[in-house]
Design a protein around this motif. Structure first.
Motif, short mmCIF file in Angstrom:
data_model
loop_
_atom_site.label_atom_id
_atom_site.label_comp_id
_atom_site.label_asym_id
_atom_site.label_seq_id
_atom_site.Cartn_x
_atom_site.Cartn_y
_atom_site.Cartn_z
N UNK A 1 -0.65 -12.59 5.67
CA UNK A 1 -1.03 -13.48 4.75
C UNK A 1 -0.37 -13.39 3.28
N UNK A 2 0.08 -12.27 3.01
CA UNK A 2 0.81 -12.00 1.78
C UNK A 2 2.10 -12.53 1.83
N UNK B 1 -5.77 0.35 -0.23
CA UNK B 1 -4.28 0.94 -0.30
C UNK B 1 -3.66 1.09 1.16
N UNK B 2 -4.30 0.47 2.11
CA UNK B 2 -3.79 0.66 3.46
C UNK B 2 -2.41 -0.32 3.47
N UNK B 3 -2.84 -1.45 2.86
CA UNK B 3 -1.53 -2.46 2.85
C UNK B 3 -0.50 -2.07 2.31
N UNK C 1 3.42 -1.80 3.12
CA UNK C 1 4.26 -2.69 2.42
C UNK C 1 4.05 -2.64 0.88
N UNK C 2 4.70 -2.12 0.17
CA UNK C 2 4.14 -1.82 -1.28
C UNK C 2 4.23 -3.13 -1.93
N UNK D 1 1.13 -7.71 -4.49
CA UNK D 1 0.90 -9.31 -4.36
C UNK D 1 -0.47 -9.33 -4.15
N UNK D 2 -1.09 -9.05 -3.08
CA UNK D 2 -2.52 -9.15 -2.72
C UNK D 2 -3.32 -8.56 -3.64
N UNK D 3 -3.22 -7.62 -4.38
CA UNK D 3 -3.89 -7.18 -5.49
C UNK D 3 -4.16 -7.85 -6.64
#
Length: 796
Positions: free
Chosen positions: A373-374, A405-407, A411-412, A417-419
Motif C-alpha cells: 500500500x505504501x 514499527x514492524x513495517x 522497509x524504513x 511514509x505510512x506513519x
C-alpha cells in the motif's frame, strides 16, 4: 495373417469359446513383442542389438507398414495384391494399427513412443495444413475435417513397402531414397485419432491411453491437436486428482507444462478454466488467468479483465505453499505498473476489486500488505482502511504493522511514509482496536506516544477496564494518588484470581490424566496460571514506574510514600489472600509468586529510597509483626544491597588493575632503550674502526668538583721515560677490561638481547670501538661529581 484370422474367430465365438480368444491374444502379443523389440533396436526373440545400419531402415519400414490405410494380401510368391475380396477386420481403415490397438492399446502406444523418442530417428516434414479459424488464428481442426488430408496421404502409404519412398501432398519428396526417414509424426497421431476417437465411448481405457500419449508429445512440441482434442486431454489430466499432496503437485506440474507448451489460441481458455478450477489446481488456473490482455476498451472486456485479476489473486492465496502465496504482492505491483497505461475506467474497477481482497492479503502478511500500500496505493489510504473496517481483526493487524514499527524494520522508507499519512483519527481507531484485541499493549502505546486526547482515551480505557493504562492517564492529568490506588486495587484482584487459578490447576494435576482431554485440561490450567502471573508482574511494573516518575519530580509532596504504599500492599497480600487456610502446596505456589514480586519491588526501591527510611518503615509501621514475616523482604533487601556492593567492589578492583597495568606499560616505555643510528641525517657510527689505545682522555676537575673531559689528538707512539708509567697503567687497565669481558662471555648474548639502558654506541665501546663523533668531541662538560668514596685501592 494369424492375428487377423484369430480376430475373426474371436469376434464370432468371444462369449462362447475362450480358446479362440486365447489364440488371438497369443498371435497378437507375439506381434507386439516383435514390434517392441524391433523399435527398441533388438532382435526378436533373442534380444541382441541390431546393426547400426539396419536400425534406421527397420524403424522407418515398420512404422510405414503399421500406418498403411488398406490391407494388402501377400501371396506365397511374395506378390502384393488388392484384388482379393477383403472382409472383417481386414476391411477396416488402417487395419494393421487398428487390430493391434484392439488387442492392447497401451502396448501399441508404448511401442510407438520408442520410435518417436529414439535419439537418432528422423521424421518427414508435416503434410498437414492446419487452417486457422477466426481472426486470432486458432488451431481448430476437427477429426472430420482431417479426413481429407489423411485421404491425400493414403497414396503415399500404399507404396511404402515397394519402393520405400513417399511423395508429399504438395508434390515434393518427403522421404529420402534409402528409407531411413520415419513417417510424419503429425500424420501418425492423426491416424491414431481416427482409430481411437470413434470408439472412445465403448473403449474408455483406450481413449485414456491415447490422451496420455498425446499430452506427452504436445508438451514436447512435436505435434499439434485440434481444440476439441486438446480440451479432452486437459480434462483427462484433471479428471481424478489425487488426494495425496505430493502426487497432486506432480499432476499439477504436468498440466502446467502442457499449458505452457500450447499456444493460447490452441484451446478455449474459458472451457479449460472451468475444468481446471473445478479440480482445484490453483497454479494451473493462475497461468490461465494471467493470459488476459491489459489493454481493454469495451465494458465487457473491462469486467472480464477485472474478473481474471481477482481470480489470479485468489489462486495465489489458495495455494498450499506460503512462499508461493507471498508472490501475490509482486503480481499486484507488476499489474499495477501495467495499469498505469490503461484507461481510467479499468484502473478504477481494478482498485475497487483489490480493496475487497485487502483483508485476505492482511491475513496472509500484514507487513507486506502495508508495504504494498505504501508503494502503490498510499494516495488511496482512506479507501484501503475503509475496506478493512468491515473486518476489525484485519483492520487492527494492518494498523499495528505500521504503528508498532514492524513495517519500518522491513522497509524504513515505507514505514516513514505510512506513519506520515496516518491522521489522528486513524491513530485513535488503532487505539480502539488495540483496547479490543490486545489490551495489555495499551499502556505501552500510551506511554510511548503523546499525540492523543487524554480524557477521551481515559474513557476508552475505563470502558474496557484497562487498569494500568487508566492509571497512566490519571497520572498525566495530575491525579497521582488515584492512579496508584487504581493499579494496586487491580493488582489485588489479580492476586485473588491467581489463587483461584492455582487451586483449579493443581486440583486437575492431582487427578489422573485420562487421554488427550485430560492433557489438554492440564495444559490449559498451566497456561491460565502463567497468564495471570505475567499480568500481575505487568501491573506491578506499572506501579513501580509511576513511583519512579513522581519520586524525583514531586519529592516534597509524596516522598517515599508512594513506594511504601506499594510495599504495604505486598506485605499485606498474605493476609487478605488467607494463605494459611489454603492447602500447603497451593499456598506455596502463591507465596513463591509474592516473593518474586517483593524482590522486584525491593530492587527498584533501593535505587530511589534510602536505607534508613526502609529500616524506619519496617520498625515503625510493622513493629507488631513477627520478624519472620519480614524475613523475605529483609533477605531480598540485603541481597540487593550485597549485589550492589559486589558490583562496586568488582568495579574498584578492575579500576586498580587497569591503573597498575597502565603504570607498568608506561614504565616499560620509559626504560626501553632506543638504538639511535643517526642525528639530523649524520651517522653516529664511523666507517672505519678506531683503536681506543690511540686516543688520550684527560678529565680536569675544577673548583667544587666541576669536571671537564678533554679529548687530545691521537697518540702515534709513546716514547720517553715519563710516558712509560702511563703506558703501563693503560695496559693494566686494558687487561682488566679484557678479563671483565671474558667473565661476561657466557651471558653476553642473553644480556644484549634483554632490555637495558645501554645504547648501541655504548655496547660497541665495551668491545673497544669508538664512534666517529667521539673522536672530535673536544671538551665536554660533565658536571658536578659526587662526594669521593673509598671503595678499595688502585695499585699501579
Amino acid at each position: 495373417e494369424g492375428v487377423f484370422d484369430a480376430a475373426e474367430e474371436c469376434d464370432i465365438y468371444r462369449e462362447r469359446n475362450r480358446t479362440t480368444l486365447n489364440r488371438f491374444e497369443n498371435y497378437g502379443l507375439k506381434a507386439l513383442l516383435f514390434i517392441q523389440y524391433s523399435l527398441a533396436n533388438k532382435t526378436f526373440p533373442q534380444g541382441k542389438p541390431l546393426p547400426e545400419d539396419r536400425i534406421l531402415t527397420l524403424r522407418a519400414q515398420l512404422l510405414r507398414f503399421l500406418i498403411q490405410e488398406k490391407y494388402v494380401h501377400e501371396t506365397k510368391a511374395g506378390v502384393e495384391t488388392n484384388l482379393q475380396k477383403v472382409e472383417g477386420h481386414r476391411a477396416a481403415p488402417f487395419p494393421y494399427l487398428t487390430i493391434l490397438i484392439l488387442l492392447d492399446a497401451q502396448a501399441v502406444l508404448d511401442a510407438l513412443a520408442l520410435a518417436l523418442d529414439a535419439p537418432g530417428a528422423t521424421f518427414a516434414e508435416s503434410t498437414y495444413e492446419l487452417t486457422s479459424v477466426g481472426s486470432s488464428g486458432g488451431w481448430e481442426i476437427e477429426v472430420d475435417a482431417d479426413r481429407d488430408a489423411k485421404t491425400k496421404d493414403s497414396a503415399l502409404i500404399k507404396n511404402g513397402r515397394s519402393n520405400n519412398s513417399f511423395e508429399s501432398t504438395t508434390g515434393g519428396d518427403n522421404y529420402d531414397d534409402d528409407g531411413s526417414h520415419c513417417p510424419d509424426r503429425q500424420l501418425l497421431v492423426g491416424i491414431l485419432s481416427s482409430i481411437v476417437l470413434p470408439e472412445a465411448e465403448s473403449q474408455p481405457s483406450t481413449m485414456d491411453a491415447f490422451l496420455d500419449f498425446m499430452a506427452k508429445y504436445l508438451v514436447k512440441g512435436v505435434i499439434r491437436a485440434p481444440k476439441s482434442l486438446t480440451f479432452s486431454i486437459i480434462s483427462r489430466m484433471v479428471r481424478f486428482p489425487s488426494r495425496i499432496p505430493a502426487a497432486r503437485r506432480v499432476e499439477q506440474e504436468k498440466l502446467i507444462a502442457l499449458l505452457e507448451a500450447l499456444p493460447p489460441n490452441s484451446y478455449d481458455r474459458e472451457e479449460v478454466l472451468s475444468v481446471v478450477e473445478g479440480a482445484s489446481m490453483n497454479r494451473a488456473a493462475l497461468l490461465l488467468h494471467k493470459l488476459t490482455d491489459v489493454c481493454v476498451d469495451s465494458s465487457a472486456d473491462r469486467k472480464r479483465h477485472v474478473h481474471h485479476f481477482v481470480r489470479a489473486i485468489e489462486c495465489y492465496l489458495e495455494d498450499f505453499d506460503d512462499d508461493f502465496r507471498r508472490d501475490v504482492y509482486d503480481y499486484i505491483k507488476n499489474e499495477s505498473v501495467h495499469l498505469k497505461g490503461g484507461s481510467d475506467g479499468t484502473n478504477e474497477l481494478l482498485r475497487k476489486a483489490l480493496w475487497d481482497k485487502i483483508p485476505m492479503l492482511v491475513q496472509l502478511d500484514n507487513t507486506l500488505t502495508a508495504q504494498m500500500v505504501a508503494e502503490m496505493f498510499v494516495d488511496y489510504l482512506d479507501e484501503v482502511l475503509e475496506s478493512l473496517a468491515v473486518n476489525e481483526s484485519m483492520h487492527f493487524k494492518f494498523l499495528h504493522s505500521i504503528v508498532s514499527g514492524d513495517l519500518a524494520k522491513v522497509d524504513s522508507v515505507a514505514g516513514q511514509v505510512m506513519n506520515t499519512n496516518l491522521t489522528d483519527e486513524h491513530r485513535y481507531a488503532y487505539l480502539v482496536l488495540l483496547a479490543q484485541f490486545n489490551p495489555e499493549m495499551v499502556y505501552h502505546y500510551l506511554s510511548s506516544n503523546d499525540s492523543y486526547d487524554a480524557e477521551e482515551c481515559l474513557k476508552l480505557c475505563q470502558e474496557h477496564e484497562i487498569a494500568d493504562a487508566s492509571a497512566y492517564l490519571l497520572e498525566r492529568m495530575g491525579n497521582v494518588t488515584s492512579a496508584l490506588q487504581l493499579i494496586l486495587q487491580t493488582l489485588e484482584g489479580r492476586m485473588m484470581t491467581l489463587k483461584k487459578v492455582v487451586r483449579a490447576s493443581l486440583s486437575s494435576v492431582e487427578k489422573p490424566i485420562r487421554g488427550t482431554a485430560g492433557r489438554k485440561e492440564r495444559d490449559a490450567g498451566e497456561e491460565r496460571k502463567e497468564v495471570e502471573i505475567q499480568g500481575m508482574k505487568q501491573m506491578l511494573m506499572a506501579a513501580l514506574e509511576l513511583c519512579e516518575r513522581n519520586y524525583g519530580s514531586e519529592q516534597n509532596e509524596h516522598g517515599p510514600r508512594l513506594w511504601f504504599n506499594v510495599l504495604d500492599r505486598l506485605m499485606g497480600a498474605r493476609g487478605f489472600l488467607r494463605l494459611s487456610k489454603e492447602l500447603p502446596h497451593h499456598a506455596a505456589v502463591v507465596s513463591s509468586v509474592l516473593n518474586d514480586l517483593l524482590q522486584i519491588t525491593m530492587q527498584r526501591m533501593v535505587s530511589n529510597v534510602s536505607l534508613p527510611d526502609l529500616v524506619q518503615k519496617i520498625t515503625t509501621d510493622h513493629r507488631s509483626h513477627r520478624l519472620g514475616e519480614f524475613r523475605e523482604m529483609i533477605t531480598s533487601m540485603l541481597r540487593t544491597y550485597n549485589c550492589e556492593v559486589e558490583v562496586c567492589t568488582s568495579a574498584t578492583e578492575a579500576m586498580h588493575y587497569d591503573v597498575r597495568t597502565m603504570s607498568l606499560e608506561k614504565m616499560e616505555l620509559k626504560i626501553r632503550g632506543a638504538h639511535v643510528r643517526s642525528i639530523m641525517g649524520k651517522s653516529l657510527r664511523g666507517k672505519t674502526p678506531y683503536d681506543s689505545s690511540k686516543l688520550s682522555r684527560i678529565i680536569r676537575i675544577g673548583v667544587d668538583r666541576d669536571a671537564i673531559a678533554e679529548e687530545s689528538k691521537f697518540v702515534e707512539s709513546v716514547d720517553g721515560g715519563n710516558d712509560s708509567a702511563v703506558n703501563a697503567a693503560i695496559n693494566r687497565l686494558r687487561n682488566k677490561q679484557i678479563q671483565r669481558q671474558a667473565s661476561k662471555q657466557k651471558i653476553q648474548g642473553r644480556a644484549r638481547s634483554s632490555l637495558n639502558m645501554m645504547s648501541r654506541v655504548d655496547m660497541n665501546y665495551e668491545d673497544g670501538e669508538l664512534s666517529e663523533a667521539a673522536m672530535h668531541l673536544g671538551q665536554r662538560h660533565i658536571g658536578l661529581l659526587s662526594e669521593p668514596m673509598n671503595v678499595g685501592s688502585f695499585r699501579v
